[in-house]
Every structure is written in C-alpha cells, then in structure tokens.
Design an enzyme around this catalytic site. Structure first.
Site, PDB file in Angstrom:
ATOM      1  N   TRP A   1      -3.392  -2.477  -1.203  1.00  0.00           N
ATOM      2  CA  TRP A   1      -3.207  -3.893  -1.517  1.00  0.00           C
ATOM      3  C   TRP A   1      -3.886  -4.632  -0.374  1.00  0.00           C
ATOM      4  O   TRP A   1      -3.418  -4.605   0.762  1.00  0.00           O
ATOM      5  CB  TRP A   1      -1.720  -4.217  -1.574  1.00  0.00           C
ATOM      6  CG  TRP A   1      -1.394  -5.596  -2.027  1.00  0.00           C
ATOM      7  CD1 TRP A   1      -1.241  -6.041  -3.300  1.00  0.00           C
ATOM      8  CD2 TRP A   1      -1.137  -6.732  -1.189  1.00  0.00           C
ATOM      9  NE1 TRP A   1      -0.914  -7.365  -3.310  1.00  0.00           N
ATOM     10  CE2 TRP A   1      -0.839  -7.820  -2.037  1.00  0.00           C
ATOM     11  CE3 TRP A   1      -1.124  -6.936   0.189  1.00  0.00           C
ATOM     12  CZ2 TRP A   1      -0.547  -9.091  -1.549  1.00  0.00           C
ATOM     13  CZ3 TRP A   1      -0.830  -8.203   0.675  1.00  0.00           C
ATOM     14  CH2 TRP A   1      -0.544  -9.264  -0.196  1.00  0.00           C
TER      15      TRP A   1
ATOM     16  N   GLU B   1       5.558 -15.500 -11.665  1.00  0.00           N
ATOM     17  CA  GLU B   1       5.116 -14.190 -11.153  1.00  0.00           C
ATOM     18  C   GLU B   1       4.429 -13.345 -12.219  1.00  0.00           C
ATOM     19  O   GLU B   1       3.421 -12.716 -11.962  1.00  0.00           O
ATOM     20  CB  GLU B   1       6.331 -13.363 -10.678  1.00  0.00           C
ATOM     21  CG  GLU B   1       6.805 -13.641  -9.291  1.00  0.00           C
ATOM     22  CD  GLU B   1       8.009 -12.770  -8.927  1.00  0.00           C
ATOM     23  OE1 GLU B   1       8.002 -12.230  -7.828  1.00  0.00           O
ATOM     24  OE2 GLU B   1       8.959 -12.644  -9.734  1.00  0.00           O
TER      25      GLU B   1
ATOM     26  N   LYS C   1       5.166  -5.014  -4.656  1.00  0.00           N
ATOM     27  CA  LYS C   1       6.614  -4.854  -4.685  1.00  0.00           C
ATOM     28  C   LYS C   1       7.221  -5.027  -3.307  1.00  0.00           C
ATOM     29  O   LYS C   1       8.278  -5.609  -3.144  1.00  0.00           O
ATOM     30  CB  LYS C   1       6.933  -3.458  -5.232  1.00  0.00           C
ATOM     31  CG  LYS C   1       8.407  -3.177  -5.401  1.00  0.00           C
ATOM     32  CD  LYS C   1       8.980  -4.031  -6.502  1.00  0.00           C
ATOM     33  CE  LYS C   1      10.476  -3.937  -6.606  1.00  0.00           C
ATOM     34  NZ  LYS C   1      11.034  -5.114  -7.298  1.00  0.00           N
TER      35      LYS C   1
ATOM     36  N   ASN D   1      -1.141   1.962   6.399  1.00  0.00           N
ATOM     37  CA  ASN D   1      -0.413   0.780   5.909  1.00  0.00           C
ATOM     38  C   ASN D   1      -0.091  -0.075   7.125  1.00  0.00           C
ATOM     39  O   ASN D   1       0.296   0.463   8.165  1.00  0.00           O
ATOM     40  CB  ASN D   1       0.912   1.174   5.257  1.00  0.00           C
ATOM     41  CG  ASN D   1       0.717   1.870   3.934  1.00  0.00           C
ATOM     42  OD1 ASN D   1      -0.401   1.943   3.423  1.00  0.00           O
ATOM     43  ND2 ASN D   1       1.803   2.371   3.384  1.00  0.00           N
ATOM     44  N   GLY D   2      -0.199  -1.392   6.986  1.00  0.00           N
ATOM     45  CA  GLY D   2       0.121  -2.261   8.128  1.00  0.00           C
ATOM     46  C   GLY D   2      -1.119  -3.015   8.571  1.00  0.00           C
ATOM     47  O   GLY D   2      -2.130  -3.050   7.858  1.00  0.00           O
TER      48      GLY D   2
ATOM     49  N   HIS E   1      13.103 -37.818  -8.544  1.00  0.00           N
ATOM     50  CA  HIS E   1      12.339 -38.191  -7.353  1.00  0.00           C
ATOM     51  C   HIS E   1      10.953 -37.554  -7.355  1.00  0.00           C
ATOM     52  O   HIS E   1      10.375 -37.320  -6.298  1.00  0.00           O
ATOM     53  CB  HIS E   1      13.125 -37.804  -6.092  1.00  0.00           C
ATOM     54  CG  HIS E   1      14.461 -38.456  -6.021  1.00  0.00           C
ATOM     55  ND1 HIS E   1      14.622 -39.798  -5.813  1.00  0.00           N
ATOM     56  CD2 HIS E   1      15.713 -37.953  -6.196  1.00  0.00           C
ATOM     57  CE1 HIS E   1      15.910 -40.098  -5.842  1.00  0.00           C
ATOM     58  NE2 HIS E   1      16.597 -38.995  -6.070  1.00  0.00           N
TER      59      HIS E   1
ATOM     60  N   ARG F   1       3.183  -0.187  -5.388  1.00  0.00           N
ATOM     61  CA  ARG F   1       3.163  -0.796  -4.057  1.00  0.00           C
ATOM     62  C   ARG F   1       1.851  -1.519  -3.769  1.00  0.00           C
ATOM     63  O   ARG F   1       1.755  -2.316  -2.838  1.00  0.00           O
ATOM     64  CB  ARG F   1       3.362   0.263  -2.989  1.00  0.00           C
ATOM     65  CG  ARG F   1       4.728   0.899  -3.020  1.00  0.00           C
ATOM     66  CD  ARG F   1       4.832   1.923  -1.929  1.00  0.00           C
ATOM     67  NE  ARG F   1       4.732   1.314  -0.620  1.00  0.00           N
ATOM     68  CZ  ARG F   1       5.768   0.955   0.108  1.00  0.00           C
ATOM     69  NH1 ARG F   1       6.972   1.143  -0.344  1.00  0.00           N
ATOM     70  NH2 ARG F   1       5.606   0.419   1.290  1.00  0.00           N
TER      71      ARG F   1
ATOM     72  N   LYS G   1      10.415 -16.056 -11.675  1.00  0.00           N
ATOM     73  CA  LYS G   1      10.163 -14.935 -12.598  1.00  0.00           C
ATOM     74  C   LYS G   1       8.997 -15.274 -13.518  1.00  0.00           C
ATOM     75  O   LYS G   1       8.101 -14.477 -13.718  1.00  0.00           O
ATOM     76  CB  LYS G   1      11.394 -14.621 -13.473  1.00  0.00           C
ATOM     77  CG  LYS G   1      12.537 -13.905 -12.836  1.00  0.00           C
ATOM     78  CD  LYS G   1      12.279 -12.476 -12.454  1.00  0.00           C
ATOM     79  CE  LYS G   1      11.646 -12.330 -11.129  1.00  0.00           C
ATOM     80  NZ  LYS G   1      12.261 -12.402  -9.906  1.00  0.00           N
TER      81      LYS G   1
ATOM     82  N   GLU H   1      15.019 -19.153  -9.308  1.00  0.00           N
ATOM     83  CA  GLU H   1      14.727 -17.760  -9.644  1.00  0.00           C
ATOM     84  C   GLU H   1      14.086 -17.658 -11.038  1.00  0.00           C
ATOM     85  O   GLU H   1      13.150 -16.889 -11.238  1.00  0.00           O
ATOM     86  CB  GLU H   1      16.020 -16.930  -9.544  1.00  0.00           C
ATOM     87  CG  GLU H   1      15.898 -15.472  -9.922  1.00  0.00           C
ATOM     88  CD  GLU H   1      14.892 -14.659  -9.109  1.00  0.00           C
ATOM     89  OE1 GLU H   1      14.383 -15.156  -8.096  1.00  0.00           O
ATOM     90  OE2 GLU H   1      14.585 -13.532  -9.529  1.00  0.00           O
TER      91      GLU H   1
ATOM     92  N   CYS I   1       0.844  -1.188   0.000  1.00  0.00           N
ATOM     93  CA  CYS I   1       0.000   0.000   0.000  1.00  0.00           C
ATOM     94  C   CYS I   1       0.882   1.241   0.000  1.00  0.00           C
ATOM     95  O   CYS I   1       2.040   1.201   0.363  1.00  0.00           O
ATOM     96  CB  CYS I   1      -0.943   0.091   1.201  1.00  0.00           C
ATOM     97  SG  CYS I   1      -1.870  -1.390   1.540  1.00  0.00           S
TER      98      CYS I   1
HETATM   99  C1  G6P Z   1       7.891  -9.436  -2.814  1.00  0.00           C
HETATM  100  C2  G6P Z   1       8.380  -9.037  -4.188  1.00  0.00           C
HETATM  101  C3  G6P Z   1       9.568  -9.900  -4.595  1.00  0.00           C
HETATM  102  C4  G6P Z   1      10.659  -9.810  -3.547  1.00  0.00           C
HETATM  103  C5  G6P Z   1      10.148 -10.152  -2.145  1.00  0.00           C
HETATM  104  C6  G6P Z   1      11.164  -9.796  -1.076  1.00  0.00           C
HETATM  105  O1  G6P Z   1       7.343 -10.706  -2.861  1.00  0.00           O
HETATM  106  O2  G6P Z   1       7.342  -9.165  -5.134  1.00  0.00           O
HETATM  107  O3  G6P Z   1      10.070  -9.469  -5.843  1.00  0.00           O
HETATM  108  O4  G6P Z   1      11.706 -10.666  -3.884  1.00  0.00           O
HETATM  109  O5  G6P Z   1       8.965  -9.407  -1.860  1.00  0.00           O
HETATM  110  O6  G6P Z   1      11.319  -8.413  -1.059  1.00  0.00           O
HETATM  111  P1  G6P Z   1      12.577  -7.627  -0.543  1.00  0.00           P
HETATM  112  O7  G6P Z   1      12.245  -6.188  -0.792  1.00  0.00           O
HETATM  113  O8  G6P Z   1      12.705  -7.931   0.923  1.00  0.00           O
HETATM  114  O9  G6P Z   1      13.770  -8.087  -1.296  1.00  0.00           O
END
Ligand code: G6P
Length: 608
Positions: free
Chosen positions: A74, A488, A603, A100-101, A504, A27, A485, A481, A2
């Site tokens: 969010w 996501e 984010k 926020n929170g 396995h 955000r 990607k 990773e 947020c």
């Molecule tokens: C969210 C983001 C990811 C990120 C993760 C950790 O899930 O969408 O892209 O890797 O948070 O975030 P940070 O800011 O702690 O690296």
C-alpha cells in the site's frame, strides 16, 4: 499497512508465499512481489496491481526454491508501480528486502550511499535498506541487517534474504508488527498471523528492536546488540474459516451478519445480570486507580474514534467522569493536559494503527494509566497498554469496519458499567443496562432478518451523488459512522452532522437531490430531532428515518422509514448502526464497487 510473508523449509516456497499474500491482500493491494533464493542466486517477480497480477506473472515465468519472502504493498513512498513494488535489491541483486513502515532518514542515507557509488532504481525508502545491508555485509546476513538497522530512523517490519546466505531469512521489527510461525522443520515470518494460519498455529511475536534469524534448523531471536533472547511461543486459537467468507459474497456482509454472535462474544463471561455489573478480568488495575481517576481521554482513529464518541456519552452519563475524545493523530502532537489521575482509553480494531499507538505512548509518557479496547489479540496496542479488554469480534477482513465497531461500543458499555457501579450507580440502574445489553444480539438478528428492506432502499438511492446523515445525542456519532461507511465503500460523498447544527451550514445543500438519513430512535432528543426533519422537508429534501416505533410525530414527514427494536437510549447506536452498515453495503454493491477492498484505503494503517 502492507503485508509481509516469508518461508524457509522443505516445500516449494513460491506457491506458499503466493497463498500467504492472498490472505494478506486486505492490508494493501496496489502491487506485490516475491523473491526466492534457489541455491544459484536470487530471483524476483513483481507486478503492479493485485496479487492475481503477480500470480499470472509467476505462472508465465515460474520461480523455484524453498526459501523466500513476499510482500503486498500500500504505497507510501513512490507510486504503485512494478519498480516500486517490494522486494527491493542492492546493486548486485544479491539481497532482497520487504518492508512495512517508513524509513524517516531515507533521503539522508540515500545521499550518503549514492556518494559511495550505490545506484538506486526505485522511489522507495525501502531500497535504502537493501543498499545499507549491502554496505554492511561482512560475514553473515544477520550481522549486516543489525548494522544497517542501527543507522535507520523510523519504523519497520522487514524480512531479508540473500543469495550469499541462501538458507536463511532475517527479520526485524520496530514499530510495525511481525511474527514468526513455528512449524516442523519449517519456519515462517509474517506481518499478520492470517498469512500462515493454514500451516501453523504456533507463533512468536517479535517486539521492537528484535532481530530473528530463521533457517530449516530453527530460529533465533536477538536484540540489536546481538544478545540472544528467549521468546514465548503463543498458540493462535482462531480458525481459518473465521477469515474466510462462509458463503457470503463479501467479507463485509459476512461480518455484518456475524454481529449477533460477535456481540455475544464481547459480553461472554463479563455481564453480571443480577449484580447489574460487569466483570472485566483484563482491567486488573488497583481499585484506587479507577476510583481516583478525575479525567478520561479516549483516543482512536476512524470508526474506532466514532465508538469513542459514544463511549464519552456512556461514561459521562453513568460513571460521571469527564471524558475527552481525541483523534489519535491530533493528540500525539498536542500539549494535552494529562495527569497521573488520567485514564487513557485507546480503541483500535487492529491494535496496530500507527497514530493510535503513538497516542498511547504519548499518554503513557505523560503519566496516564492506559486501558486498551482492542480486537486483535497480541497486537502491539494490546501489549503496550497497562491493561485492557479484547472486543472478541474475531478477525475483521472487510476494510470498512462493522462488527468491530459494535463490539467496541458494547465493550465501552461494559467498562462504563464497571466504572459506574464502583462510583455509586445503583444496582437497579446497573441491572437495567445489563439487561438491555443482554437483549442486543437477538435484536440485531431481528434487524438482519429484514436486510432485504434495506436492499430495496439502496436500489432507490444508488445513484444519489451526496448523502447527509443526521443524529443527536448518542446518535450523533452513529450519523458520523453511517456517513463514513457510505463514503468509504461506495465513493458517494456523505457527511455526518449533529442534526441541529445542520442549519449552520449543510442546510444550504438541501434540495430534492439530497437524501438525508435521520438516526431517530424514540429517545430524549426525539422531539428535537423531529423539528430538524421538518426543516429538511421544508426544503424538499428526501428523508430516510431510522426509528423505533410508529410515531405520529413523524407521520407525513419522512419518505422512507426503517424501524429498529427499542432499547435503552445509551445502546441505540448499536442497533441503529446495523441498517446504516447494510445501506452502505448494498449501495456500494449496486454501484459495482469493490466493497472489501475499496480504493485508496487499507485495513490497518501502520504509517503516520
Ligand atoms: C483504517 C480502517 C478503518 C479503521 C481505522 C482505525 O482507516 O480502514 O476501518 O476504523 O483504520 O483502525 P483501528 O484498527 O485502529 O481500529
């Protein structure tokens, strides 16, 4: 998650707040709203959906005034509807709160307030704050906010306005970032500097337990006991262009293409080629602390956790210190073995991830020395760790992390170099690593110059319903990773696996419909990986190999091949990650997905 923005000054607040919200949209973006005090009263506009929806509502029914607050949401409590969008109000619509929170004791407080006659309209925890402030309101807004917050458990970054005190904004923080923007005769509050950067570069970061009062005449920061505090003003030195798209269709693509530069920035002034060492000014711990360390715990979430897995291998191979990599969300509630000889490395792009922050505090509480590897300067994790290094990747706006990841891995390599050289790694070996690091930006550029090859590959596979990513050793985390990607941003189901573990379980999924991406540079496990490639081919899977050179061993066994330049084994993940980022990007674009703002994600995850 947020975003919050607030303004008090001489200008038209609604337009300014909308602009700020657009910058914060990354955000959280499921609903938004704005409240303005305009002398006569308090007026609010809200909309479910993106900021553009709110903008059309505000165009149809304009607001006027010079003091106000806005929020992009969010959802955590309650669906992303107009009713649940912030700002939230008290019974008489004289108070507006953005938050926020999470308020953890919201249901208890709500029950008490309802018993006293308060009527609630939304399903949110935030609305409780508005009613609590109403209940505590006697003389001024700041007193009411402080009294309300004393009753609240949980986390908050809030901004509050009231028509009873129409010329001020009260803001407060506990566990959710908030800063004040200092202009000339005008002041801002924001959860993130990007919202206000076009208006001012002077900011004051609030700390937990602090309340700020902003008016046209200035601002004051007090603690919850209303004692006045002197806070330093920090100048932000990054530019707005850095958070704009710079000619690319998406932030994600821009950020992928920035990597030669960002890696350079991560290493600038730190890499000592001659000495085969790294100079890390921010790791200002006594040498004994680093020498005596007998265990390292790396903790992080998401992509940062993947970087941590690579860090584990780097540190164990070269510095010979045992490393555990922990999901922050697990570590925080686990009775982990931590001693004063433990170094806890906390990795976070945003520096605000709630679980990572909690893990940091847990590690500290248990006696560890904490080191941050953080991108956002001045963020909570950066400030709460004992020492650390910034990754200097610049603002990352695309939700899927790309440039932050490679900068994290390079930061870990620099830290490894420092630890390893202190603990007996030879100059010759140190130099080999340093020289390989220095070559990375140019090598990344070579890969990016061939992005069109990956785009073609994406065309072939854009309709695949599933993907498997396999790698071994240093590139098992790269496989994780790559899969992350893809899922996501394209919503294709993708799994990353250590290549040999495939037999396995995941091998059962392989048929001609299953593309399998092998991260297969020519390294110490290459031959082993070739056997795994054969196992996939034998089951008619389609193999895409990310490899380094013309390998006879792969001939006739792979369907598609993309070559990356050669580097030392330990740094192959930095290069192999680039085509995987591009593959995910192009597939998602071809499927029409919103790559910068994928559904359900945010984010910066500032809730547990
Ligand atoms: C969210 C983001 C990811 C990120 C993760 C950790 O899930 O969408 O892209 O890797 O948070 O975030 P940070 O800011 O702690 O690296």
């Amino acid at each position: 998650m947020c975003g919050i923005v607030g303004y008090v000054g001489p200008r038209d607040a609604p337009a300014l707040l909308l602009e700020g919200l657009k910058r914060l949209e990354y955000r959280g973006y499921d609903s938004a709203g704005v409240s303005i005090t305009n002398g006569g009263g308090l007026e609010t506009r809200k909309a479910a959906g993106k900021i553009s929806k709110l903008e059309s509502v505000m165009n149809g029914s304009p607001l006027h005034g010079t003091v106000g607050i806005g929020h992009t949401r969010w959802a955590t409590h309650g669906a992303p509807t107009e009713c649940n969008a912030h700002p939230h109000h008290d019974c008489t619509n004289t108070i507006a709160v953005v938050h926020n929170g999470i308020i953890e004791n919201a249901s208890t407080l709500k029950a008490q307030l309802e018993a006293r006659g308060h009527e609630f309209r939304s399903e949110t925890d935030t609305e409780v704050l508005a009613h609590l402030i109403e209940a505590e309101y006697e003389d001024d807004l700041e007193g009411a906010v402080a009294d309300a917050l004393r009753q609240v458990e949980g986390t908050y970054g809030i901004a509050v306005v009231s028509s009873r005190d129409p010329d001020k904004i009260v803001a407060a923080r506990k566990g959710s970032p908030l800063l004040i923007g200092v202009g000339e005769g005008e002041y801002y509050v924001a959860s993130d500097a990007s919202a206000i950067l076009q208006y001012t570069r002077q900011v004051v970061y609030l700390d937990d337990g602090e309340v700020a009062v902003l008016s046209r005449n200035g601002y004051q920061v007090v603690d919850l006991r209303e004692r006045q505090l002197q806070k330093p003003v920090t100048k932000i030195d990054w530019d707005l262009e850095q958070i704009e798209k710079g000619g690319f269709p998406h932030f994600m693509l821009k950020e992928i293409f920035e990597q030669p530069q960002t890696i350079e920035n991560t290493m600038r002034g730190r890499l000592l080629l001659e000495e085969g060492d790294a100079k890390l000014g921010g790791i200002d711990l006594p040498a004994e602390k680093l020498l005596e360390a007998d265990q390292i715990i790396i903790t992080a979430c998401g992509t940062s956790w993947h970087a941590g897995l690579i860090g584990e291998q780097l540190i164990e191979e070269f510095a010979r210190i045992p490393v555990e990599v922990e999901y922050a969300s697990e570590f925080r509630y686990r009775n982990a073995v931590v001693t004063p000889k433990t170094l806890a490395i906390v990795i976070s792009q945003s520096g605000e991830t709630a679980d990572t922050l909690a893990a940091l505090r847990e590690a500290k509480h248990r006696g560890a020395t904490t080191i941050g590897i953080v991108n956002v300067v001045g963020s909570t994790i950066a400030r709460d760790t004992d020492c650390g290094m910034y990754t200097h990747a610049g603002p990352e706006i695309g939700v899927a992390s790309t440039k932050a990841f490679t900068s994290q891995v390079v930061s870990l390599a620099l830290l490894t170099l420092k630890l390893a050289r202190m603990r007996g790694l030879s100059v010759v070996k140190g130099r080999e690593i340093a020289e390989a690091l220095q070559k990375l930006p140019g090598q990344i550029k070579q890969i990016l110059d061939r992005a069109d090859e990956i785009e073609q590959l994406a065309e072939e596979f854009k309709r695949a319903p599933n993907f498997l990513y396999l790698g071994r050793g240093y590139n098992f985390p790269t496989a994780l990773e790559g899969a992350l990607k893809l899922k996501e941003i394209s919503y294709i189901h993708a799994e990353g696996y250590p290549a040999a573990e495939m037999k396995h379980g995941p091998i059962a999924l392989i048929d001609e419909m299953m593309p399998v991406v092998f991260v297969a540079p020519h390294d110490s496990v290459f031959e082993k990986l070739v056997s795994n490639v054969q196992e996939v081919k034998a089951r008619r899977g389609t193999v895409i190999a990310i490899t380094t050179r013309d390998e006879e061993a792969l001939e006739g066994k792979v369907d598609y091949e993309f070559r990356i330049p050669e580097t030392i084994e330990a740094l192959t993940p930095v290069l192999a990650a680039i085509p995987l980022q591009l593959l995910a990007y192009y597939i998602a674009v071809k499927r029409g997905a919103n790559v910068d703002q994928p559904r359900n994600l945010a984010k910066s995850v500032t809730v547990e």
